[in-house]
Design a protein around this motif. Sequence first.
Motif, PDB file in Angstrom:
ATOM      1  N   LEU A  57       0.841  -1.188   0.000  1.00  0.00           N
ATOM      2  CA  LEU A  57       0.000   0.000   0.000  1.00  0.00           C
ATOM      3  C   LEU A  57       0.879   1.241   0.000  1.00  0.00           C
ATOM      4  N   ALA A  58       0.858   2.003  -1.088  1.00  0.00           N
ATOM      5  CA  ALA A  58       1.655   3.232  -1.144  1.00  0.00           C
ATOM      6  C   ALA A  58       0.880   4.337  -0.459  1.00  0.00           C
ATOM      7  N   LEU A  59       1.558   5.084   0.395  1.00  0.00           N
ATOM      8  CA  LEU A  59       0.854   6.069   1.203  1.00  0.00           C
ATOM      9  C   LEU A  59       1.715   7.297   1.436  1.00  0.00           C
ATOM     10  N   VAL A  60       1.176   8.473   1.218  1.00  0.00           N
ATOM     11  CA  VAL A  60       1.829   9.702   1.610  1.00  0.00           C
ATOM     12  C   VAL A  60       1.292  10.070   2.984  1.00  0.00           C
ATOM     13  N   LEU A  61       2.163  10.290   3.951  1.00  0.00           N
ATOM     14  CA  LEU A  61       1.737  10.524   5.327  1.00  0.00           C
ATOM     15  C   LEU A  61       1.271  11.967   5.517  1.00  0.00           C
ATOM     16  N   THR A  62       0.024  12.219   5.142  1.00  0.00           N
ATOM     17  CA  THR A  62      -0.548  13.524   5.419  1.00  0.00           C
ATOM     18  C   THR A  62      -1.515  13.439   6.573  1.00  0.00           C
ATOM     19  N   GLY A  63      -1.489  12.322   7.319  1.00  0.00           N
ATOM     20  CA  GLY A  63      -2.270  12.220   8.549  1.00  0.00           C
ATOM     21  C   GLY A  63      -3.508  11.392   8.361  1.00  0.00           C
ATOM     22  N   CYS A  64      -3.839  10.633   9.403  1.00  0.00           N
ATOM     23  CA  CYS A  64      -5.045   9.823   9.430  1.00  0.00           C
ATOM     24  C   CYS A  64      -5.461   9.715  10.881  1.00  0.00           C
ATOM     25  N   TRP A  81      13.281  -2.855  -0.936  1.00  0.00           N
ATOM     26  CA  TRP A  81      12.287  -3.495  -0.058  1.00  0.00           C
ATOM     27  C   TRP A  81      11.715  -2.477   0.931  1.00  0.00           C
ATOM     28  N   ALA A  82      11.389  -1.301   0.415  1.00  0.00           N
ATOM     29  CA  ALA A  82      10.866  -0.246   1.275  1.00  0.00           C
ATOM     30  C   ALA A  82       9.477  -0.601   1.800  1.00  0.00           C
ATOM     31  N   PRO A  83       9.095  -0.063   2.940  1.00  0.00           N
ATOM     32  CA  PRO A  83       7.751  -0.298   3.479  1.00  0.00           C
ATOM     33  C   PRO A  83       6.710   0.523   2.737  1.00  0.00           C
ATOM     34  N   SER A  84       5.439   0.258   3.015  1.00  0.00           N
ATOM     35  CA  SER A  84       4.359   0.882   2.250  1.00  0.00           C
ATOM     36  C   SER A  84       3.994   2.280   2.738  1.00  0.00           C
ATOM     37  N   ASN A  85       4.712   2.825   3.707  1.00  0.00           N
ATOM     38  CA  ASN A  85       4.430   4.200   4.115  1.00  0.00           C
ATOM     39  C   ASN A  85       5.297   5.223   3.382  1.00  0.00           C
ATOM     40  N   VAL A  86       6.031   4.764   2.351  1.00  0.00           N
ATOM     41  CA  VAL A  86       6.761   5.676   1.473  1.00  0.00           C
ATOM     42  C   VAL A  86       6.399   5.347   0.030  1.00  0.00           C
ATOM     43  N   GLU A  87       6.537   6.333  -0.848  1.00  0.00           N
ATOM     44  CA  GLU A  87       6.216   6.126  -2.257  1.00  0.00           C
ATOM     45  C   GLU A  87       7.354   5.445  -2.996  1.00  0.00           C
ATOM     46  N   ASN A  88       8.587   5.869  -2.684  1.00  0.00           N
ATOM     47  CA  ASN A  88       9.759   5.359  -3.382  1.00  0.00           C
ATOM     48  C   ASN A  88      10.135   3.987  -2.833  1.00  0.00           C
ATOM     49  N   VAL A 107      14.037  21.268  -0.413  1.00  0.00           N
ATOM     50  CA  VAL A 107      13.863  19.914   0.115  1.00  0.00           C
ATOM     51  C   VAL A 107      12.452  19.445  -0.204  1.00  0.00           C
ATOM     52  N   LYS A 108      12.360  18.371  -0.968  1.00  0.00           N
ATOM     53  CA  LYS A 108      11.073  17.836  -1.397  1.00  0.00           C
ATOM     54  C   LYS A 108      10.860  16.424  -0.830  1.00  0.00           C
ATOM     55  N   GLY A 109       9.632  16.136  -0.467  1.00  0.00           N
ATOM     56  CA  GLY A 109       9.255  14.757  -0.152  1.00  0.00           C
ATOM     57  C   GLY A 109       9.544  14.282   1.253  1.00  0.00           C
ATOM     58  N   LEU A 110       9.854  15.184   2.177  1.00  0.00           N
ATOM     59  CA  LEU A 110      10.089  14.750   3.554  1.00  0.00           C
ATOM     60  C   LEU A 110       8.752  14.411   4.204  1.00  0.00           C
ATOM     61  N   LYS A 111       8.663  13.196   4.725  1.00  0.00           N
ATOM     62  CA  LYS A 111       7.438  12.709   5.356  1.00  0.00           C
ATOM     63  C   LYS A 111       7.759  12.172   6.736  1.00  0.00           C
ATOM     64  N   PHE A 112       6.722  11.726   7.453  1.00  0.00           N
ATOM     65  CA  PHE A 112       6.889  11.215   8.804  1.00  0.00           C
ATOM     66  C   PHE A 112       6.168   9.888   8.945  1.00  0.00           C
ATOM     67  N   ASP A 113       6.701   9.024   9.811  1.00  0.00           N
ATOM     68  CA  ASP A 113       6.032   7.744  10.043  1.00  0.00           C
ATOM     69  C   ASP A 113       4.931   7.913  11.085  1.00  0.00           C
ATOM     70  N   ASN A 131      13.216   8.285   2.513  1.00  0.00           N
ATOM     71  CA  ASN A 131      13.175   7.515   1.264  1.00  0.00           C
ATOM     72  C   ASN A 131      12.749   8.361   0.070  1.00  0.00           C
ATOM     73  N   ASP A 132      11.790   9.253   0.298  1.00  0.00           N
ATOM     74  CA  ASP A 132      11.216  10.040  -0.788  1.00  0.00           C
ATOM     75  C   ASP A 132      11.861  11.412  -0.958  1.00  0.00           C
ATOM     76  N   VAL A 133      12.839  11.739  -0.120  1.00  0.00           N
ATOM     77  CA  VAL A 133      13.408  13.089  -0.137  1.00  0.00           C
ATOM     78  C   VAL A 133      14.322  13.283  -1.349  1.00  0.00           C
TER      79      VAL A 133
END
Length: 543
Positions: free
Chosen positions: A10-17, A225-232, A522-528, A536-538
């Motif tokens: 599951l590809a996910l951009v962490l914009t909050g849930c 083998w990245a996890p599904s909380n990053v796009e790349n 700086v592009k693509g910085l996300k949080f777990d 991974n996406d930066v």
Amino acid sequence: MKGLSIIASLALVLTGCGQTAQPNATTTANTQAVENNVPVSGGELTFALATSPDTLDPHRSGLAVATRVYRTIFDSLVVQLPDNSIQPWLAKEWSISEDGKTYIFKLRDDVKFHDGTSFNAEAVKFNFDRVIAPETKASNSLALIRPYKSSEVIDEYTIKINLETPSAAFLGNLSQAILGIASPAAIQKYGEQFGQHPVGSGPFTFVKWNENAEIQVARSSAYNWAPSNVENQGLAYLDTITFKIIPEEATRIGSVQSGQVLAGETVPPQNVLALKNDQQLQLLEVATEGLPYTLFFNHRREPWNDPKARKAVQLAVDVDAIVKTLYLGTYPRSWSPLTPGTFGYDASLENGIQPDLAKANTLLDELGYRPGADGIREKDGKKLTLRYVDRSPNREKRNDIAIIVQQQLKQIGIAVEIEITKDIATVIHQNGAYDLYGNSQVNSDPNALRQFYHTQEAGVSRLTLSGLSDPELDQLLEQGTVEMDTEKRKEIYKKIQHYIIDQASIIPIYVFPYTVAASKKVKGLKFDALGYPLFNDVSLEKD
């Protein structure tokens, strides 16, 4: 065996849930901007840290700042998403026995550690057995892995994990970086120095650590083998990340503003508004989960083993004044042993404790403490003194909290002696030489409370911060670990929170919002899901 449903890839951009890892509007706008750009490979990200890691050995570190670094180096068996679901990572799938005490994990067969050795079931067993081995002197990882008992290698890529009791928190805990999987060969090679030479299987490999100056990692050449909380899902875009260690607030944020570094963490409250309005910079903010910054009474020491003495302090400390004075409305006040985003949080505790100096004085009178000539209370010829220990450097203005508490408690005749030390391991965890000490912990499950409030467990040399030992509370904490019914578990943790506050065992202060100031390059910085940065996406925008 009862299978656990798996949602693959599951590809996910962490914009909050929900309430987990919710970026503010600034973050959301920045994320939308990134989506319109194609990431560019190459370049060095300079990222300023507020303090220095203690070690880069995940099993031995107890500091959040260390996790921010070694999350780039180590992978975990599973990943937790913002909706709290657990998804595959190094483990492809798993099943859980009916009694909840046995887990069987099927592992990926294409993963290599940075030293070229293979990730497999033997590596997982080696890591988990290492965490519980007394000679490891594990820190938070030991509390997270419990009630782990043993592992059995079924075949090269299948492992069976046995627990002493069921644990509702166990699977989520395996997603945390401090239970990341390290190279057994590297651990054996470096021994006690592994924390200065970390080897994992993550998107970046360790390069160097110049103590109190910088830590550098470089892109792994074979990551897929990245996890599904990053796009790349493949190789990182950045060539390197250099973590600059800059404890001084003004210098750290000034370095971002001047362009000397591209990003810096823990933005001082007085700089937040200016950074939001700076056209050259972006402000990223995410809520953290777990235990808020909390002042723990040491129940092992008199008179703080008496609830009346603790209650007097609780009523004399004006937390609202502390938070408003130091954090200017940027840090939420805390009311509970848990943060609002954590499972089981009880909002009914909010606004429950208010300052009451008259009642605080009455409680101290009842204990037999009378004001002396200098205004400090005495009993049997001894002054009423509270030893307040805090860590150096002054992270998040915590040393300033100690000074304000000292001033506030003087009003009811308590003398506060403040000790600022770098040697927390000895003073706090080994000797217990404090009456009040502040700490917080990032965690995804309320089972984290057990590490702090349960009677000291056998085989653990590190002292619990509260020093509490109450069979009633112990029973509740143990029930919270094993209860699988969600609603029943919530009720257990509500009782636990009320007990801790009603007994004045702690003084909750603030919920820490993790903030990063960064150049708009700086592009693509996300949080777990716990609020840790993911790189991974930066990528870096070309000039």
